[in-house]
Motif scaffolding. Structure first.
Motif, short mmCIF file in Angstrom:
data_model
loop_
_atom_site.label_atom_id
_atom_site.label_comp_id
_atom_site.label_asym_id
_atom_site.label_seq_id
_atom_site.Cartn_x
_atom_site.Cartn_y
_atom_site.Cartn_z
N ARG A 143 0.84 -1.21 0.00
CA ARG A 143 0.00 0.00 0.00
C ARG A 143 0.87 1.25 0.00
NH1 ARG A 143 -3.58 -3.04 3.41
NH2 ARG A 143 -2.68 -2.16 5.31
N LEU A 144 1.91 1.23 0.82
CA LEU A 144 2.82 2.38 0.85
C LEU A 144 3.54 2.52 -0.49
CD1 LEU A 144 4.24 4.68 2.30
CD2 LEU A 144 5.86 3.01 3.26
N ALA A 145 3.93 1.40 -1.10
CA ALA A 145 4.62 1.44 -2.38
C ALA A 145 3.73 2.09 -3.45
CB ALA A 145 5.02 0.03 -2.81
N ARG A 146 2.46 1.73 -3.48
CA ARG A 146 1.55 2.32 -4.47
C ARG A 146 1.39 3.82 -4.23
NH1 ARG A 146 -0.66 -2.95 -3.90
NH2 ARG A 146 -0.65 -4.01 -5.95
N ALA A 147 1.31 4.21 -2.97
CA ALA A 147 1.20 5.64 -2.66
C ALA A 147 2.46 6.39 -3.10
CB ALA A 147 0.95 5.83 -1.17
N LEU A 148 3.63 5.80 -2.88
CA LEU A 148 4.88 6.45 -3.27
C LEU A 148 5.00 6.55 -4.79
CD1 LEU A 148 7.33 4.84 -0.70
CD2 LEU A 148 6.68 7.25 -0.82
N ALA A 149 4.58 5.52 -5.50
CA ALA A 149 4.62 5.58 -6.97
C ALA A 149 3.80 6.76 -7.47
CB ALA A 149 4.12 4.27 -7.56
N LYS A 150 2.63 6.96 -6.89
CA LYS A 150 1.78 8.10 -7.28
C LYS A 150 2.44 9.42 -6.89
CE LYS A 150 -2.52 5.46 -6.80
NZ LYS A 150 -3.78 5.31 -6.02
N THR A 151 3.08 9.45 -5.72
CA THR A 151 3.75 10.67 -5.27
C THR A 151 4.82 11.09 -6.27
OG1 THR A 151 3.36 10.19 -2.94
CG2 THR A 151 5.20 11.66 -3.44
N PHE A 152 5.51 10.12 -6.86
CA PHE A 152 6.56 10.42 -7.82
C PHE A 152 6.03 10.60 -9.24
CE2 PHE A 152 9.34 9.23 -4.41
CZ PHE A 152 10.55 9.84 -4.69
N GLY A 153 4.70 10.57 -9.41
CA GLY A 153 4.12 10.92 -10.70
C GLY A 153 3.66 9.78 -11.57
N TYR A 154 3.67 8.54 -11.05
CA TYR A 154 3.25 7.39 -11.84
C TYR A 154 1.74 7.39 -12.00
CZ TYR A 154 2.86 2.40 -13.15
OH TYR A 154 2.59 1.21 -13.79
N MET A 178 -1.41 5.56 -12.43
CA MET A 178 -1.95 4.22 -12.25
C MET A 178 -3.07 3.89 -13.22
SD MET A 178 -0.62 2.20 -9.90
CE MET A 178 0.40 2.20 -8.42
N SER A 179 -3.67 4.90 -13.87
CA SER A 179 -4.72 4.62 -14.85
C SER A 179 -4.14 4.02 -16.12
CB SER A 179 -5.51 5.89 -15.18
OG SER A 179 -4.74 6.78 -15.99
N GLN A 180 -2.82 4.14 -16.30
CA GLN A 180 -2.15 3.56 -17.46
C GLN A 180 -1.00 2.66 -17.03
OE1 GLN A 180 -1.15 6.92 -20.01
NE2 GLN A 180 -3.24 7.06 -20.76
N GLY A 181 -1.15 2.08 -15.83
CA GLY A 181 -0.10 1.21 -15.32
C GLY A 181 -0.60 0.40 -14.15
N ARG A 182 0.27 -0.43 -13.59
CA ARG A 182 -0.07 -1.24 -12.43
C ARG A 182 1.22 -1.65 -11.74
NH1 ARG A 182 -3.60 -5.74 -13.40
NH2 ARG A 182 -2.48 -6.89 -11.77
N LEU A 183 1.09 -1.97 -10.45
CA LEU A 183 2.23 -2.40 -9.65
C LEU A 183 1.97 -3.81 -9.14
CD1 LEU A 183 4.88 -1.92 -8.07
CD2 LEU A 183 3.51 -0.86 -6.26
N ASP A 184 2.88 -4.74 -9.47
CA ASP A 184 2.77 -6.13 -9.04
C ASP A 184 4.10 -6.56 -8.41
OD1 ASP A 184 0.07 -7.20 -10.29
OD2 ASP A 184 1.02 -5.95 -11.82
N LYS A 185 4.15 -7.80 -7.96
CA LYS A 185 5.36 -8.34 -7.34
C LYS A 185 6.07 -9.29 -8.29
CE LYS A 185 5.09 -9.59 -2.99
NZ LYS A 185 4.62 -10.16 -1.70
N ALA A 186 7.40 -9.30 -8.22
CA ALA A 186 8.22 -10.20 -9.03
C ALA A 186 9.49 -10.51 -8.26
CB ALA A 186 8.56 -9.56 -10.38
N VAL A 187 10.16 -11.59 -8.64
CA VAL A 187 11.42 -11.95 -8.00
C VAL A 187 12.45 -10.85 -8.21
CG1 VAL A 187 13.34 -13.61 -8.00
CG2 VAL A 187 10.98 -14.42 -8.22
N HIS A 188 12.50 -10.32 -9.44
CA HIS A 188 13.45 -9.27 -9.79
C HIS A 188 12.66 -8.08 -10.32
CE1 HIS A 188 17.74 -8.29 -10.94
NE2 HIS A 188 17.05 -7.31 -11.51
N PRO A 189 12.58 -6.96 -9.59
CA PRO A 189 11.76 -5.82 -10.01
C PRO A 189 12.15 -5.31 -11.40
CG PRO A 189 12.42 -5.56 -7.73
CD PRO A 189 13.20 -6.72 -8.27
N PHE A 190 11.14 -4.87 -12.16
CA PHE A 190 11.39 -4.34 -13.50
C PHE A 190 10.23 -3.45 -13.92
CE2 PHE A 190 8.86 -8.11 -14.14
CZ PHE A 190 8.06 -7.84 -15.23
N SER A 191 10.45 -2.71 -15.01
CA SER A 191 9.41 -1.90 -15.64
C SER A 191 9.24 -2.40 -17.06
CB SER A 191 9.83 -0.42 -15.64
OG SER A 191 8.90 0.37 -16.37
#
Length: 486
Positions: free
Chosen positions: A203-214, A216-229
């Motif tokens: 929840r904090l990660a999603r809030a921080l992504a928005k704070t930095f300008g991401y 979310m209406s054209q993206g999503r945040l999920d979990k992975a072994v190795h983070p990537f975009s």
């Protein structure tokens, strides 16, 4: 219809198919069921076959030959530069080799992931051996008589050579080692010792992504072994990871990938599904993720604000005040993992990988030699031995998925970020006040207009020079690190 119009219509379809291929990769490491791995490898190979056929289509050469370059504007000229470069490079790689690499990359990622979980290098070696054979073949084809490593590096950082990178690293290494030894000799704050609920981390990660300008209406945040975009334009997805006793892993992986994602989301809409509609190089891309993560996200001003967000999310977590929190975020420690390394030591991890890669491409090392070579070099550089394969040879996904020549761009991104940060502080004289209030729009807005909106319009080093007012070099980064840590 003009030759340029026909070429760009054809290219738009190629770009769209490339986005579909990228979505297959995102799905593979986030949503795909384990039992689908073999079929997915076939799908990757089929898609690469289609893309390779389009990138080498003889009509591209005919269209390029008909276009009068003298009458083109800057955007059209840049599009042609990218298309001509891709056409020329793609023609050098046989279609069967391109398909084989795509298929193996999909298979090898699964093999790597399983081997990493079991700490079993031997289980990964056959796939790694096959990958090295194919990458050497590709490098030889692309080099066309030139340097094999440079041919692969050129895929990720055009107009840069291994010798250029080595010279930069040689200039950086002594000062980084001296600073590391100085800081490590001083008292370091204790690491966090509490457990942090992983749902609250997300929840904090999603809030921080928005704070930095991401967006979310054209993206999503999920979990992975190795983070990537992954992706560009209107569909840009990011991943992070969580660890119960280390929320910084999740927080700063998220901010890092948000930097990548915002670059892709902020490219001018008119460049969508054209050669200019993606980041111009991996080094420039990394400059965005690293400046978001480090110069902004780990700054004294921003961590003061983040401390309050952490207390709101987790309650009392054993850190006394904002100053201790800042030092805890930026503590230097003995560690093995590149993605978790502090700013001072991070580039030393890249230098290790760069030298091993060059030796492999030059035929000086084989797959069976890499674990020993890695462990020996790591102990020489960091002063302690690798304790298990997942902290050594098996920690990174890159070699399993064919990304040879990629690692230097991480350090080049730090160099570029150092140049951009100097210019940002001049452009935003109240930057610290903004960051202390959790207001990132000023900083990220400057980066959007200076770098991100242009996409692939300019060459990488030209773009950094236009944005920062200076030719890229390591001096600003080293000065920043000395000031912050020294």
């Amino acid at each position: 219809m003009s030759a340029y119009t026909e070429l760009m219509a054809f290219q738009r379809q190629t770009e769209a198919l490339g986005q579909v291929a990228g979505r297959l990769g995102w799905d593979q490491v986030t949503m795909m069921p384990d039992g689908a791995a073999d079929q997915r490898a076939e799908e990757f190979a089929a898609m690469e076959g289609v893309l390779h056929a389009r990138r080498t289509d003889p009509r591209i050469g005919a269209w390029l030959g008909k276009i009068e370059a003298g009458g083109l504007d800057d955007v059209a000229a840049a599009n042609l530069r990218h298309i001509a470069r891709s056409y020329e490079r793609s023609q050098r790689v046989p279609a069967k080799l391109a398909e084989a690499l795509a298929k193996l990359s999909s298979q090898a990622q699964r093999i790597w992931s399983e081997a990493r979980a079991k700490e079993d290098v031997a289980a990964f070696l056959p796939a790694l051996e096959e990958m090295i054979v194919l990458k050497r073949e590709e490098a030889t084809a692309l080099a066309n008589g030139g340097n094999a490593y440079d041919a692969l590096l050129d895929d990720y950082e055009p107009d840069t050579s291994g010798d250029d990178v080595a010279a930069t690293f040689d200039a950086m290494r002594p000062r980084l080692v001296a600073l590391r030894d100085k800081v490590m000799g001083a008292e370091q704050p204790a690491p966090l010792s509490h457990d942090f609920d992983e749902q609250k981390q997300m929840r904090l990660a999603r809030a921080l992504a928005k704070t930095f300008g991401y967006d979310m209406s054209q993206g999503r945040l999920d979990k992975a072994v190795h983070p990537f975009s992954s992706g560009s334009g209107q569909d840009v997805r990011i991943t992070t990871r969580t660890a119960l006793n280390d929320p910084f892993n999740c927080i700063y992986s998220t901010i890092h990938e948000t930097g990548h994602a915002c670059y892709e989301q902020n490219i001018a809409p008119e460049h969508l599904l054209t050669p200019l509609g993606a980041g111009v190089s991996l080094g420039v891309h990394e400059s965005q993720s690293r400046i978001y993560e480090n110069q902004l996200g780990r700054s004294r001003a921003f961590t003061g604000w983040l401390f309050g967000q952490m207390k709101d999310a987790f309650g009392d977590f054993g850190v006394a005040d904002e100053e201790v929190f800042f030092r805890t975020v930026n503590r230097l420690n003995k560690g093995y993992i590149r993605t978790e390394a502090d700013e001072v030591q991070y580039n030393l991890h890249i230098m290790l990988r760069f030298d091993l890669e060059r030796d492999v491409l030059a035929g000086k090392l084989e797959a069976r030699d890499l674990e020993e070579a890695w462990n020996t070099r790591f102990e020489a550089d960091f002063g302690y031995a690798v304790d298990r394969p997942s902290n050594g040879l098996l920690q990174d996904v890159h070699w399993s998925c064919g990304l040879w020549g990629y690692f230097p761009t991480y350090a080049l991104g730090n160099v570029y970020a150092g140049c951009l940060y100097e210019a940002l502080r001049v452009a935003r004289p109240n930057l610290d006040t903004e960051l202390a209030a959790g207001e990132l729009a000023g900083a990220t807005g400057w980066l959007r207009e200076a770098v991100q909106v242009h996409g692939g319009l300019y060459k990488p080093r030209d773009l950094i020079e236009r944005a920062s007012g200076q030719a890229p070099g390591e001096a600003p980064l080293l000065s920043y690190l000395d000031s912050k840590f020294g």
